[in-house]
Design an enzyme around this catalytic site. Structure first.
Site, mmCIF file in Angstrom:
data_model
loop_
_atom_site.group_PDB
_atom_site.id
_atom_site.type_symbol
_atom_site.label_atom_id
_atom_site.label_comp_id
_atom_site.label_asym_id
_atom_site.label_seq_id
_atom_site.Cartn_x
_atom_site.Cartn_y
_atom_site.Cartn_z
ATOM 1 N N PRO A 70 74.190 29.252 -0.106
ATOM 2 C CA PRO A 70 73.653 30.242 -1.095
ATOM 3 C C PRO A 70 74.099 31.516 -0.468
ATOM 4 C CG PRO A 70 71.973 28.464 -1.032
ATOM 5 C CD PRO A 70 73.249 28.187 -0.121
ATOM 6 N N CYS A 71 74.369 32.338 -1.252
ATOM 7 C CA CYS A 71 74.807 33.966 -0.975
ATOM 8 C C CYS A 71 73.490 34.890 -0.944
ATOM 9 C CB CYS A 71 75.657 34.445 -1.712
ATOM 10 S SG CYS A 71 77.495 33.392 -1.885
ATOM 11 N N PRO A 72 72.413 34.928 -1.725
ATOM 12 C CA PRO A 72 71.553 36.026 -1.621
ATOM 13 C C PRO A 72 71.191 36.344 -0.303
ATOM 14 C CG PRO A 72 71.325 34.402 -3.501
ATOM 15 C CD PRO A 72 72.241 33.614 -2.647
#
Length: 418
Positions: A77-79
């Site tokens: 995940p990037c967030p």
């Protein structure tokens, strides 16, 4: 082509999956949380083994079952690292980067490939990156980071991705980052003209001339942020300059009834083409409703970029390249202050840190740096003869601990995580 095996975590809708397959890797397993993305993988590759659910749960898959795999890969995940977000890093319940690195101690893959957003390359995460490199080194791997531009590999989009590759020294000496392609990517107008004209829109030719640049970064977003659009205000402004309404996604291209000066929206098929699914070689179908399809496409790793990196990894594992000398005693240092505190293990004052660095360090700079470190590490402080002293504590990231706060937060936010 010699076939190598890959386990892919956080596989999403298959952008990296397809690229790695074309590079010569066979999927032993693909793990993904989102049900629609899993359905997309099943739709395109029904023969694959797909594990649906939290990649960090032993109820979904057991890493020990895949020991000595050729490649462990993932688009975690990037967030936690995105510039547009809060950059919570190790304290974000979605962060699986450090956990994926820990998997190397269990799976013992010949190679590790992890990709993420450009934010992870920023100064804010220098210590996080340093920890990753140090941990991989302790597990017997040599690693390197590189910021890659999708447009260098034929993708008609400004899409920087920060990529980590790690291998055992005997393999890493054969690894070379893929060189940019010599052919310039198509403009958005040239790339999408046939789709824009497919229903008889009379303005398609004029629009083609106006859309004379590559696309800004496609932003798939998350379930926390509602429906599908083309990203933040600055991105929408760029899209408007190219003749595209970025405030939503269309169900179909403009029609013959639309005026010539109509400001069209992109369809999911158009966005997929911008992401690199732009020929028979990269043919792919997407499952779910429009917003879900757009999110799957927008969050993907462009297949041509994944293929280029996959080929570089494959060629290293098969010893097809010229080896280079690895200076194992000269390790890259992303965060010298973190490195000093970590090697000491003791409380250190400003003067002691400056001495260890071999250069003077002013109090304001140290204070800013300590505040950055506190996001991802426990930092102990105490007064020593009128001076503030610091000691580096535990890494806050989820590494697989059963009692980590990540589990509770993950369950609370599960309906919004994508």
């Amino acid at each position: 082509m010699s076939e190598l095996n890959v386990v892919e975590i956080c596989a999403g809708a298959g952008g990296q999956s397809l690229g790695l397959e074309l590079a010569g890797f066979k999927h032993a397993l693909a793990v993904e949380l989102d049900a629609n993305a899993c359905n997309t993988l099943r739709l395109n590759r029904p023969e694959w083994k797909i594990a649906e659910g939290d990649a960090a749960s032993l109820d979904v898959w057991n890493p020990a079952d895949y020991q000595e795999i050729d490649l462990l890969a993932g688009g975690v995940p990037c967030p936690p690292f995105t510039i547009a977000g809060k950059q919570l890093g190790a304290t974000d319940e979605r962060d699986l980067f450090a956990w994926a690195v820990e998997l190397c101690g269990i799976v013992r893959p010949r190679a590790l490939l992890l990709e993420n957003v450009r934010g992870l390359s920023m100064n804010r995460f220098a210590a996080y990156r340093q920890h990753v490199l140090d941990r991989l080194n302790s597990l017997g791997y040599v690693a390197d980071w590189k910021l890659l531009q999708a447009s260098d590999y034929g993708v008609s989009q400004l899409r920087p991705r920060f990529v980590l590759v790690a291998m055992r020294p005997e393999d890493f000496s054969y690894f070379h980052w893929p060189e940019p392609g010599k052919k310039q990517p198509k403009t958005v107008g040239d790339l999408l003209h046939d789709q824009m004209a497919s229903r008889g829109w009379r303005g398609a030719d004029t629009w083609r001339l106006k859309a004379n640049d590559i696309a800004p970064t496609i932003v798939g977003g998350s379930k926390k942020h509602g429906g599908a659009d083309l990203g933040p205000t600055r991105a929408k402004t760029k899209w408007k300059a190219m003749g595209v309404d970025g405030w939503g996604i269309a169900d179909e291209p403009p029609s013959a009834e639309d005026p010539k000066d109509h400001l069209p929206r992109l369809t999911c098929d158009m966005v997929a083409r911008i992401q690199g699914w732009d020929s028979e070689r990269y043919k792919w179908e997407f499952s779910g409703r429009k917003t879900s399809r757009y999110r799957q496409i927008g969050n993907a790793f462009p297949p041509p970029v994944a293929e280029a990196i996959g080929i570089a990894i494959r060629d290293a594992l098969l010893r097809k390249t010229t080896p280079q000398k690895i200076l194992e005693n000269v390790k890259p240092v992303h965060d010298p202050i973190y490195a000093v505190l970590r090697s000491s293990g003791k409380f250190m004052t400003l003067e002691q840190i400056s001495k260890a660095l071999g250069e003077p360090l002013d109090p304001a700079t140290l204070d800013r740096h300590i505040n950055h470190l506190k996001h991802d590490f426990e930092i102990e402080e105490k007064e020593r003869r009128g001076e503030r002293a610091y000691r580096l504590g535990e890494f806050k990231a989820f590494l697989g601990q059963e009692n980590h706060r990540r589990h509770e937060l993950f369950q609370l936010q599960l309906s919004k995580i994508s």
